[in-house]
Design a protein around this motif. Structure first.
Motif, PDB file in Angstrom:
ATOM      1  N   MET A   1     -37.590 -17.849 -59.048  1.00 43.09           N
ATOM      2  CA  MET A   1     -36.798 -16.619 -59.093  1.00 43.09           C
ATOM      3  C   MET A   1     -35.308 -16.953 -59.031  1.00 43.09           C
ATOM      4  N   LYS A   2     -34.517 -16.266 -59.826  1.00 45.23           N
ATOM      5  CA  LYS A   2     -33.077 -16.491 -59.767  1.00 45.23           C
ATOM      6  C   LYS A   2     -32.517 -15.921 -58.480  1.00 45.23           C
ATOM      7  N   ARG A   3     -31.456 -16.528 -58.007  1.00 48.04           N
ATOM      8  CA  ARG A   3     -30.969 -16.151 -56.697  1.00 48.04           C
ATOM      9  C   ARG A   3     -29.529 -15.632 -56.750  1.00 48.04           C
ATOM     10  N   ILE A   4     -29.263 -14.621 -55.918  1.00 42.96           N
ATOM     11  CA  ILE A   4     -27.898 -14.120 -55.751  1.00 42.96           C
ATOM     12  C   ILE A   4     -27.571 -14.285 -54.274  1.00 42.96           C
ATOM     13  N   ILE A   5     -26.419 -14.870 -53.958  1.00 44.05           N
ATOM     14  CA  ILE A   5     -26.131 -15.035 -52.529  1.00 44.05           C
ATOM     15  C   ILE A   5     -24.908 -14.215 -52.128  1.00 44.05           C
ATOM     16  N   LEU A   6     -24.958 -13.737 -50.883  1.00 42.41           N
ATOM     17  CA  LEU A   6     -23.879 -12.905 -50.331  1.00 42.41           C
ATOM     18  C   LEU A   6     -23.138 -13.705 -49.278  1.00 42.41           C
ATOM     19  N   VAL A   7     -21.866 -14.006 -49.540  1.00 45.68           N
ATOM     20  CA  VAL A   7     -21.106 -14.751 -48.540  1.00 45.68           C
ATOM     21  C   VAL A   7     -19.811 -14.006 -48.242  1.00 45.68           C
ATOM     22  N   GLY A   8     -19.107 -14.436 -47.205  1.00 48.94           N
ATOM     23  CA  GLY A   8     -17.832 -13.806 -46.869  1.00 48.94           C
ATOM     24  C   GLY A   8     -17.500 -13.990 -45.408  1.00 48.94           C
ATOM     25  N   LYS A   9     -16.343 -13.466 -45.058  1.00 50.25           N
ATOM     26  CA  LYS A   9     -15.835 -13.543 -43.686  1.00 50.25           C
ATOM     27  C   LYS A   9     -16.769 -12.754 -42.750  1.00 50.25           C
ATOM     28  N   PRO A  10     -16.846 -13.149 -41.469  1.00 52.68           N
ATOM     29  CA  PRO A  10     -17.659 -12.376 -40.534  1.00 52.68           C
ATOM     30  C   PRO A  10     -17.224 -10.908 -40.474  1.00 52.68           C
ATOM     31  N   ASN A  11     -18.164 -10.039 -40.269  1.00 51.15           N
ATOM     32  CA  ASN A  11     -17.913  -8.605 -40.070  1.00 51.15           C
ATOM     33  C   ASN A  11     -17.300  -7.889 -41.272  1.00 51.15           C
ATOM     34  N   CYS A  12     -17.527  -8.396 -42.477  1.00 55.29           N
ATOM     35  CA  CYS A  12     -16.964  -7.703 -43.636  1.00 55.29           C
ATOM     36  C   CYS A  12     -18.000  -6.786 -44.278  1.00 55.29           C
ATOM     37  N   GLY A  13     -19.220  -6.758 -43.742  1.00 59.40           N
ATOM     38  CA  GLY A  13     -20.221  -5.809 -44.229  1.00 59.40           C
ATOM     39  C   GLY A  13     -21.264  -6.405 -45.155  1.00 59.40           C
ATOM     40  N   LYS A  14     -21.445  -7.726 -45.098  1.00 55.20           N
ATOM     41  CA  LYS A  14     -22.449  -8.362 -45.958  1.00 55.20           C
ATOM     42  C   LYS A  14     -23.852  -7.838 -45.677  1.00 55.20           C
ATOM     43  N   SER A  15     -24.171  -7.766 -44.399  1.00 60.63           N
ATOM     44  CA  SER A  15     -25.549  -7.386 -44.059  1.00 60.63           C
ATOM     45  C   SER A  15     -25.826  -5.931 -44.414  1.00 60.63           C
ATOM     46  N   LEU A  16     -24.821  -5.073 -44.246  1.00 59.07           N
ATOM     47  CA  LEU A  16     -25.030  -3.674 -44.614  1.00 59.07           C
ATOM     48  C   LEU A  16     -25.239  -3.561 -46.126  1.00 59.07           C
ATOM     49  N   LEU A  17     -24.450  -4.312 -46.890  1.00 60.60           N
ATOM     50  CA  LEU A  17     -24.613  -4.318 -48.343  1.00 60.60           C
ATOM     51  C   LEU A  17     -25.987  -4.879 -48.723  1.00 60.60           C
ATOM     52  N   PHE A  18     -26.365  -5.937 -48.036  1.00 58.31           N
ATOM     53  CA  PHE A  18     -27.680  -6.547 -48.254  1.00 58.31           C
ATOM     54  C   PHE A  18     -28.784  -5.507 -48.027  1.00 58.31           C
ATOM     55  N   ASN A  19     -28.663  -4.770 -46.915  1.00 59.00           N
ATOM     56  CA  ASN A  19     -29.658  -3.737 -46.610  1.00 59.00           C
ATOM     57  C   ASN A  19     -29.696  -2.669 -47.690  1.00 59.00           C
ATOM     58  N   GLN A  20     -28.518  -2.271 -48.178  1.00 59.98           N
ATOM     59  CA  GLN A  20     -28.484  -1.235 -49.207  1.00 59.98           C
ATOM     60  C   GLN A  20     -29.142  -1.721 -50.495  1.00 59.98           C
ATOM     61  N   LEU A  21     -28.943  -2.991 -50.810  1.00 63.83           N
ATOM     62  CA  LEU A  21     -29.483  -3.503 -52.072  1.00 63.83           C
ATOM     63  C   LEU A  21     -30.971  -3.824 -51.995  1.00 63.83           C
ATOM     64  N   PHE A  46     -34.318 -10.400 -58.618  1.00 58.86           N
ATOM     65  CA  PHE A  46     -33.632 -11.541 -58.002  1.00 58.86           C
ATOM     66  C   PHE A  46     -33.928 -11.660 -56.512  1.00 58.86           C
ATOM     67  N   GLU A  47     -33.753 -12.889 -56.034  1.00 61.80           N
ATOM     68  CA  GLU A  47     -33.799 -13.088 -54.587  1.00 61.80           C
ATOM     69  C   GLU A  47     -32.363 -12.933 -54.078  1.00 61.80           C
ATOM     70  N   LEU A  48     -32.169 -12.065 -53.105  1.00 57.89           N
ATOM     71  CA  LEU A  48     -30.830 -11.857 -52.556  1.00 57.89           C
ATOM     72  C   LEU A  48     -30.784 -12.499 -51.176  1.00 57.89           C
ATOM     73  N   VAL A  49     -29.742 -13.303 -50.925  1.00 53.71           N
ATOM     74  CA  VAL A  49     -29.673 -13.992 -49.639  1.00 53.71           C
ATOM     75  C   VAL A  49     -28.413 -13.579 -48.874  1.00 53.71           C
ATOM     76  N   ASP A  50     -28.617 -13.137 -47.623  1.00 55.65           N
ATOM     77  CA  ASP A  50     -27.512 -12.747 -46.750  1.00 55.65           C
ATOM     78  C   ASP A  50     -27.134 -13.951 -45.883  1.00 55.65           C
ATOM     79  N   PHE A  51     -25.852 -14.322 -45.919  1.00 51.98           N
ATOM     80  CA  PHE A  51     -25.398 -15.491 -45.169  1.00 51.98           C
ATOM     81  C   PHE A  51     -24.701 -15.084 -43.869  1.00 51.98           C
ATOM     82  N   PRO A  52     -24.680 -15.969 -42.870  1.00 50.06           N
ATOM     83  CA  PRO A  52     -23.807 -15.725 -41.718  1.00 50.06           C
ATOM     84  C   PRO A  52     -22.347 -15.745 -42.185  1.00 50.06           C
ATOM     85  N   GLY A  53     -21.496 -14.971 -41.541  1.00 44.80           N
ATOM     86  CA  GLY A  53     -20.088 -14.931 -41.936  1.00 44.80           C
ATOM     87  C   GLY A  53     -19.356 -16.227 -41.622  1.00 44.80           C
TER      88      GLY A  53
END
Ligand SMILES: Nc1nc2c(ncn2[C@@H]2O[C@H](COP(=O)(O)OP(=O)(O)OP(=O)(O)O)[C@@H](O)[C@H]2O)c(=O)[nH]1
Ligand SMILES: [Mg+2]
Length: 605
Positions: A1-21, A46-53
């Protein structure tokens, strides 16, 4: 499966976006360092991956290190299609530093980067907007402005992202990659031209913080908030608990009305309603505790509390960052021990992990509530204002915290300090104050209750059944002469010095692997003896039976200190990497608990 990863600074809302998607429910909270492990879910094909900030590719703490190592791995993997770099639009400069580093890294590995300017709702609330086309031009990568909270711009992103991930080559950034050492300067330049005026945003925050972080008022507010927290666990939950207790009692009467006299009725009323019922009564308190911790987490106050506590905690060999794991340890030690990964200094992290089991987790709540109800009348007050039961509750929590601090202090003073990394400066980004996001909060509250029932329910059921069978047979001799009575009398010498008879001994023994079993076990035991009087009012049964004040307090303190949870021991082992430490703690806290209970039983009367 193709993968999309979510990265960024801590507390910028990655996990909330991950949950929405993905439709999943990863933990989201308003302080940096919530996610400490990678989490994947499915978004379209796609596989979506939420990273620690992460603030930068040069890491300080364990959770960031995991993120960076995994990011570098993902960059090398064939199936990583897109790197989504989430930026906090209200704090563009800081988010972009890492964003640009990621972009350069992606360029080197021929990966496509997409920027998400999250929290656009807040930017608009301050009367600003961001020209994404211009920004995308300058960055050389697609930019989407959206809000993972209010969902503005989310559907466009949901449509565009799969297109990009299907043909990532077409969206590869054309701009010459920014050399990593220039990231800081470029980030500043870009956010000056496109971002919001930071002064405006900060002004409102600073007004609140001038109170909250004030030397005098801040400390008072902190103590007040903590006291309020623990008082409310007791007082707010009472009506709910009464309702549950009433419902269980009524149900028991109704059900046993059909079964008539005999063994079935005895089993139902003692093992089922007595054992399981007496533990269900305490579920509302667990939910109230989750609600309060959730509000604190989401408001942004926790990071301030961590800041206020840094100095006093340092004295005990801990860090301000120990505060959040400590607080969440009051819900459950397991996520709390994992949350300690955000502590940069390995030594302070170790001390934090070792002392978290002393925080009164929600599994202890039923034990506390039951024994406090036995020992203290419900209408007693302290100075006519505070509910005395609530004060006792606060006292127990405080006892756990103080013991933890003392243990850490001794470890700090009497163990050798090898690594210099231990004394790193304390840096903590203060999140924006926000109104709690009520929907996920309510979900969390309900879920905490359900999860507790699901986790503890089956164990309590089986323990209740076993205790009932052992206590019911051989028949007609009474509990005293049952099989259980014999076992109980055999172990009685251990508990006698604590002023506790064999029934408490059996319940303690049964709760050695999971302390939530204690109340159910006692419920069954007292149920067998006093079935006719009071089916679900365990506290009254114990009261009528008589429990000495000293022994009762000793028992309470025993439960504060003893480490009776297999799951915690397993996580301690995994996170410290040493079985020795986990096993040592079980023995040490067990002995300490026994000694404290012994002292209480003999000194208080
Ligand atoms: N107003 C607003 N708040 C948001 C938005 N997205 C996230 N938040 C809030 O920002 C806070 C942080 O969100 P998380 O999703 O936990 O952030 P994260 O990037 O996963 O954080 P870490 O796991 O610590 O790296 C929470 O309080 C969210 O409710 C948004 O678009 N608008
Ligand atoms: Mg997160």
């Amino acid at each position: 499966m193709k993968r999309i990863i979510l990265v960024g600074k801590p507390n910028c809302g990655k996990s909330l976006l991950f949950n929405q998607l993905t439709g999943l429910r990863q933990k989201v909270a308003n302080f940096p360092g919530v996610t400490v492990e990678l989490k994947s879910g499915q978004f379209k094909e796609f596989e979506l991956v939420d990273f620690p900030g992460t603030y930068s590719l040069h890491t300080l703490s364990k959770d960031e290190e995991i993120a960076v190592v995994k990011l570098k791995e993902a960059m090398q993997q064939e199936n990583t299609a897109v790197v989504v770099c989430v930026l906090d639009a209200t704090r563009m400069e800081r988010s972009l530093v890492f964003g640009l580093q990621v972009q350069a890294l992606a360029k080197a590995h021929d990966k496509t980067v997409v920027f998400v300017l999250n929290m656009i709702d807040e930017v608009r609330r301050y009367g600003f907007d961001i020209d994404t086309t211009q920004l995308a031009d300058e960055l050389g990568s697609p930019v989407f402005a959206l809000s993972a909270k209010t969902l503005i711009g989310l559907s466009e992103f949901q449509k565009a992202l799969p297109e990009i991930a299907r043909q990532p080559e077409q969206y590869r950034n054309e701009q010459s990659a920014i050399a990593p050492e220039n990231a800081l300067i470029v980030a500043r330049e870009l956010s000056k031209n496109h971002g919001v005026n930071a002064d405006v945003v900060l002004k409102k925050q600073n007004r609140i913080d001038s109170f909250m972080l004030n030397n005098v008022f801040g400390g008072v507010a902190f103590l007040f908030i903590m006291f309020f927290l623990f008082q409310s666990i007791f007082t707010w939950a009472t009506p709910l608990m009464d309702a549950v207790e009433f419902a269980i009692g009524e149900l028991a009467v109704w059900v046993t009305g059909f079964t008539g006299e005999g063994m079935t009725t005895d089993f139902l009323s003692d093992a089922i309603f007595g054992g399981i019922g007496s533990f269900l009564v305490f579920v509302p308190q667990i939910m109230v505790l989750t609600l309060i911790i959730g509000v604190l987490e989401d408001s942004g106050y926790l990071a301030r509390a961590a800041l206020i506590c840094h100095k006093p905690l340092s004295y005990f060999g801990l860090s301000g960052r120990s505060f959040i794991p400590y607080l969440s340890g009051h819900a459950c030690a397991i996520p709390a021990i994992m949350a300690a990964r955000t502590i940069e200094s390995p030594r302070k992290r170790l001390f934090t992990m070792m002392t978290i089991p002393l925080m009164s987790c929600s599994a202890r709540l039923p034990v506390y509530a039951l024994l406090i109800a036995v020992l203290i009348p419900a209408d007693a007050t302290l100075m006519g204002i505070f509910n005395l039961q609530g004060v006792a509750f606060f006292g127990l929590y405080l006892f756990g915290i103080v013991t933890a601090l003392l243990v850490s202090f001794f470890l700090h003073k009497f163990t050798h300090q090898h690594d210099e990394k231990s004394d790193m400066p304390f840096i903590l980004e203060l999140p924006t104050y926000r109104l709690p996001h009520w929907k996920p909060l309510m979900y969390r509250v309900v879920n905490s209750g359900l999860a507790f029932i699901k986790r503890a329910g089956p164990v309590i059921f089986w323990v209740s059944v076993v205790i009932w069978v052992l206590g019911y047979f051989p028949q007609h001799g009474g509990l005293e002469n049952s099989y259980l009575g014999k076992i109980g009398h055999f172990i009685e010498p251990i508990f006698e010095p604590l002023g506790l008879d064999w029934r408490y001994g059996v319940a303690i023994l049964m709760s050695f692997l999971a302390r939530e079993v204690f109340v159910g076990a006692l419920g069954t035991l007292f149920g067998i003896e006093g079935a006719d009087e009071n089916i679900s009012g365990l506290a009254e049964n114990i009261q009528a039976d008589g429990l000495a004040l000293g022994a009762g307090i000793g028992l309470l303190l025993f439960y504060v200190v003893a480490l009776q949870c297999v799951a915690t021991v397993a996580v301690l082992r995994a996170e410290t990497g040493k079985a020795r430490i986990a096993a040592g703690l079980v023995v040490a806290y067990g002995l300490l608990a026994y000694i404290i209970a012994l002292l209480a039983a003999n000194l208080i009367n």
